[in-house]
Design a protein around this motif. Structure first.
Motif, mmCIF file in Angstrom:
data_model
loop_
_atom_site.group_PDB
_atom_site.id
_atom_site.type_symbol
_atom_site.label_atom_id
_atom_site.label_comp_id
_atom_site.label_asym_id
_atom_site.label_seq_id
_atom_site.Cartn_x
_atom_site.Cartn_y
_atom_site.Cartn_z
ATOM 1 N N GLY A 87 0.839 -1.197 0.000
ATOM 2 C CA GLY A 87 0.000 0.000 0.000
ATOM 3 C C GLY A 87 0.863 1.232 0.000
ATOM 4 N N SER A 88 0.648 2.084 0.963
ATOM 5 C CA SER A 88 1.445 3.299 1.067
ATOM 6 C C SER A 88 2.113 3.296 2.436
ATOM 7 N N TYR A 89 3.420 3.167 2.443
ATOM 8 C CA TYR A 89 4.122 2.941 3.709
ATOM 9 C C TYR A 89 5.386 3.773 3.827
ATOM 10 N N THR A 90 5.845 3.946 5.081
ATOM 11 C CA THR A 90 7.144 4.569 5.321
ATOM 12 C C THR A 90 8.028 3.565 6.056
ATOM 13 N N GLY A 91 9.329 3.687 5.813
ATOM 14 C CA GLY A 91 10.247 2.730 6.419
ATOM 15 C C GLY A 91 11.510 3.394 6.912
ATOM 16 N N ALA A 92 12.215 2.722 7.814
ATOM 17 C CA ALA A 92 13.508 3.208 8.276
ATOM 18 C C ALA A 92 14.425 3.388 7.072
ATOM 19 N N GLU A 93 14.309 2.464 6.123
ATOM 20 C CA GLU A 93 15.022 2.603 4.855
ATOM 21 C C GLU A 93 13.987 2.542 3.747
ATOM 22 N N GLU A 94 14.186 3.370 2.737
ATOM 23 C CA GLU A 94 13.244 3.351 1.620
ATOM 24 C C GLU A 94 14.019 3.329 0.310
ATOM 25 N N ARG A 95 13.562 2.534 -0.624
ATOM 26 C CA ARG A 95 14.175 2.515 -1.953
ATOM 27 C C ARG A 95 13.101 2.752 -2.993
ATOM 28 N N ASP A 96 13.347 3.708 -3.849
ATOM 29 C CA ASP A 96 12.361 4.045 -4.876
ATOM 30 C C ASP A 96 12.575 3.141 -6.090
ATOM 31 N N LEU A 97 11.631 2.281 -6.366
ATOM 32 C CA LEU A 97 11.778 1.354 -7.493
ATOM 33 C C LEU A 97 11.343 1.978 -8.820
ATOM 34 N N GLN A 98 10.789 3.162 -8.764
ATOM 35 C CA GLN A 98 10.447 3.914 -9.981
ATOM 36 C C GLN A 98 9.646 3.076 -10.982
ATOM 37 N N GLY A 99 8.684 2.389 -10.443
ATOM 38 C CA GLY A 99 7.771 1.664 -11.331
ATOM 39 C C GLY A 99 8.279 0.327 -11.819
ATOM 40 N N LYS A 100 9.396 -0.122 -11.307
ATOM 41 C CA LYS A 100 9.866 -1.456 -11.715
ATOM 42 C C LYS A 100 8.935 -2.543 -11.175
ATOM 43 N N PHE A 101 9.002 -3.690 -11.820
ATOM 44 C CA PHE A 101 8.125 -4.790 -11.443
ATOM 45 C C PHE A 101 8.756 -5.623 -10.330
ATOM 46 N N VAL A 102 7.937 -6.064 -9.416
ATOM 47 C CA VAL A 102 8.406 -6.941 -8.350
ATOM 48 C C VAL A 102 7.539 -8.198 -8.351
#
Lengths: 567, 567
Positions: free
Chosen positions: B52-67
């Motif tokens: 969903g929409s979350y915050t984390g101690a560390e965040e990485r922006d995947l810029q729309g990549k697929f997971v």
């Protein structure tokens, strides 16, 4: 399967030995591939030995009729239909349901493990596979005054019973997501089994937290959108079509519109009364309705069979394939899906035989233990003359919280009043607790109506327009040790005795059906609004999880604030 | 999950606490619904806490990549690739495979339970989930002279190990359908787990008898038609794409042509060499190839993930959903499926770190025990001068049975002969048994080639055109306690030491790759036909289940008649 049994099956499969029974010339619904396969079905020792061309000691020519696996009801409560478990199972099996996954949480709320044992015992020799989920929420809430408390420790000995598939519907969502220890001990106990959910309309993030606890199913879903939210979390959605809740149309329509094949969905009835089963069918009805809504017939049959078997890890059930139990449904075609014949373990089910009611232990027929109780117990007064009101709504089991000011601060009604009294009498531990309130909208006049079926605690609940008749109704249910009763003009009009835990009749379902018909007519003639099924509506008025206000043995309960009131 | 862990996950899911890591702006492949969901992935304690929409101690922006979920190899043998288990797993994990279901039957044939323990131990702390199937056929047949026998009783203590998922590929079809007790004791032991099959091209009725024993998977299927036959019986088809056997094209083409979504199918590699993994990938290669053949990308990913997890009952693996282990593959797009990043338990896998070879117990490095052996052992005579011949075929591991008449009744070849000698030297129990035969088609001249990898018994196998070089090759492998060796002109040309059970090198896979390259070139230069991978072809010439004729320590074996010959 023992080695000799396997050896024989293997030889039959390979054409080296003759089968017990061969169903010749069938069109077999293969639920794995979705194909219709023409061939014979060889059956030996209650199992399918082979699909192909076979000879048997007995052979029946199906002349091209369709054969699919016996249907599976993936979630139901046997005891909430007033009849004994074997009766319901037997009637439903004649409509093609050969596997039942039951949650005996009504029985457990009254009699605890003895109630669960009763369900296991009563269904141990029926012509169907009956599996049990251990009720997770007994009592349903911490404010319930029910008969028993079931802890993880109580349940532990049942883990080894191969008929116990897991933990029953986890209704107490809050204790799950708030990591309450007693709930999580139960969840942990069934870590390697299935844990059923009960999760109507949680928010997206609440549902994720709930699923994270290992809960993998839900049968409370009533919209396609919510079903998809559950599916995204990996839950299996049990599409329910019972007597009251009917979710097939909404969810199947969504599947059809989105070209989905039903993976992750299966069928259940939850609560379906025997007269409805006789009238429209059981899981076969879910299948028919789905096909009528545009679902591919084989996909509908998959949801009624293998998809449920996979969900519950049932081996050897749910398909027409070698090694599978020969639970079969013979259908004339795949559009109308009329069930012609049903086989359980390779034997044709006789649809006309008399259904025998099995006896039950005497202690389960003496469960109504009321403490001190008199007409005084039903008195309701208010110093300022203001009383809280449960305002009922037609077609709903929810209520609105209202208030009324009455002269003298004493609640005594004339028979033409729009208000009546409602009371709940604790009946498990003879505590003498009685909660009394005012109800609006039900409409009974000149008498009282009472029931020992009152979710989930199953105390005695009564509505009436005068204390004398209400008292009489309660005394009648004490006398019969449970039932439905109507009192009119200070006399018992009629009583359907439900002596088995105060929930079920052991007089045969036809007797109960007949009696109920007359009693419901009488209730309507006494002014009960046509928008209610009188006894079913009554049975929910004490359930402290349905907003906005309820009556319990502890008094009037505000579901929204968690407060109790004495008037 | 413990209660504190759950409580934290639940709070993170509900936005009440911060995650450890959030992968922002992902396009998440939901393997349950087939949807692509845009959102963040919150990870805590190695698991997914929410989508969903979350915050984390560390965040990485995947810029729309697929997971998508980490890939699952549903069936493989780690030890048949010559490298130590952790090396293979590590290399494959860099290509996105985070779960491996391995059958250590090579190790078990040499060292029994110690061999299985070795695989379990070596993979206990790798960055991947490694599960083990207990080898079902050790020895492979009753005429094998292998190192150990594994009975149901031997396996029983492993039932409680949560990394043991069931019984490994049941190759001995005949003992299954003929209800042989020792086989069925193993099948019964794993009744509540998964029992893998190995069932290439059984007849319809034989397959039904085989499946009836509870076997639910097969990875030997090489045509779509046979796959469908297996599916009709409820089997899950593992579509194999390894170094040698490549079945993706045939089966996926069938799925695509028949508009099937891959339900009941998943992927495996069976045997894939590390250099092939580095060149073309691992399970990601199966996915890419399937998409190139027209399979829907999400359906291909489902086969590589959740469908295998469901098949093996793996909980918390195979999906990107709350509560699931954060084993993730980041892809640039869903057409080329280039694996950009791989996460295991929420940690990014470092693709460049050095791979450490774990030490192993000394007894597992001393497994070549040859009894009395001399040049005499390789003598082959025939009173009438007629000798049986294993006629090899390029590109096949099958052989044809032939015969040749030689002068003097003594088998001594000139270096230009089309015939060479083949011998198998028992090496587990120092029995002194040596089987010798004549082989045609392999083509080696002026030396010998030998191996301690020789399915499934893994005795020493040698082919050569003169006894002196053959003897020398065998002595070299005794010296190195296993390996591949080439002897040319009475001298050891080179040896790839495989000291771990005679199956694996512990010198690092690059060392092995380099060495092998030079040795294979040398073999070709000595006349081995280009149609053979010299060592791999050699390794099958003693396998007594492949027609028509083999050489074993007991002599020449006619697979079709079950007879042994001394010449």
């Amino acid at each position: 399967m023992n080695l000799n049994g396997y050896g024989r099956g293997s030889r039959i499969a390979r054409g080296l030995e003759t089968a017990d029974l061969v169903l010749k010339n069938a069109q077999i619904v293969n639920v794995f591939t979705g194909e219709i396969i023409k061939g014979d079905i060889a059956i030996a020792d209650g199992k399918i030995a082979g699909i192909g061309s076979y000879t048997g000691a007995e052979e029946r020519d199906l002349q091209g009729k369709f054969v699919c696996p016996g249907f599976i009801d993936s979630h139901l409560h046997l005891e909430s239909t007033l009849v004994t478990p074997a009766e319901l199972v037997t009637v439903a099996s004649r409509h093609g349901t050969t596997t039942f996954i039951v949650d005996p949480h009504e029985s457990a709320n009254v009699s605890g493990l003895a109630g669960i044992d009763y369900i296991l015992d009563q269904t141990s020799d029926v012509d169907a596979n009956v599996f049990v989920m251990m009720p997770s929420c007994v009592p349903a809430t911490s404010i319930d005054d029910n008969g028993c408390t079931l802890t993880a420790e109580d349940m532990a000995p049942y883990l080894e019973n191969e008929r116990i598939l897991g933990l029953g519907e986890v209704m107490d969502y809050s204790s799950v997501v708030n990591a309450e220890e007693s709930m999580h001990r139960k969840l942990a106990l069934f870590e390697n089994k299935v844990r059923d959910g009960h999760a109507p309309f949680l928010s997206d993030s609440d549902l994720q937290a709930y699923v994270m606890a290992g809960i993998t199913t839900d049968h409370e879903c009533s919209t396609f959108e919510y079903a998809m939210m559950e599916r995204r979390n990996g839950m299996t959605v049990h599409i329910r079509e019972g007597s009251a809740a009917r979710n097939v149309e909404a969810i199947i329509r969504g599947l059809v519109e989105n070209h989905m094949n039903g993976e992750g969905f299966c069928f259940c009835t939850d609560d379906k009364h025997i007269e409805d089963i006789e009238r429209e069918g059981h899981i076969d009805h879910n299948v028919r309705k789905s096909i009528a809504l545009g679902m591919d017939p084989v996909a509908a049959i998959q949801m009624a069979t293998i998809r449920s078997a996979v969900c519950y890890g049932l081996k050897g059930i749910g398909a027409v394939a070698p090694g599978y139990q020969a639970d079969l449904v013979v259908l004339d075609d795949l559009e109308r899906v009329q069930v012609e014949d049903v086989y359980y373990k390779g034997r044709l089910i006789d649809k006309t035989s008399e259904i025998v009611v099995k006896a039950c232990a005497e202690e389960l027929k003496n469960t109504v233990h009321v403490g001190e109780f008199s007409r005084e117990s039903l008195k309701l007064t208010s110093p300022d003359g203001v009383f809280r009101v449960l305002e009922m709504e037609e077609g709903q089991i929810t209520t609105k919280k209202a208030a009324v000011k009455l002269a003298d601060g004493v609640c005594e009604f004339r028979s033409d009043s729009q208000y009546q009294k409602i009371a709940v009498v604790e009946r498990h531990k003879a505590s003498g607790m009685v909660g009394v309130g005012i109800v609006k909208g039900f409409g009974i006049r000149g008498g009282a109506i009472a029931s020992s079926v009152s979710h989930d605690s199953h105390n005695l609940i009564v509505i009436g327009d005068n204390d004398e008749d209400m008292e009489l109704a309660v005394r009648e249910l004490i006398r019969t040790q449970g039932g439905y009763t109507i009192v009119a003009d200070h006399k018992v009009f009629d009583t359907l005795e439900l002596p088995v835990m105060g929930l079920m009749s052991d007089a045969g379902y036809q007797y109960g059906n007949e009696k109920l018909k007359g009693m419901i007519e009488k209730a309507y003639s006494m002014g009960v609004s046509g928008g209610y099924d009188p006894f079913i509506t009554l049975s929910f008025m004490a359930l402290p999880v349905i907003p906005e206000v309820r009556v319990t043995p502890r008094g009037i309960y505000d579901v929204l604030t968690g407060e109790f009131y004495r008037n």
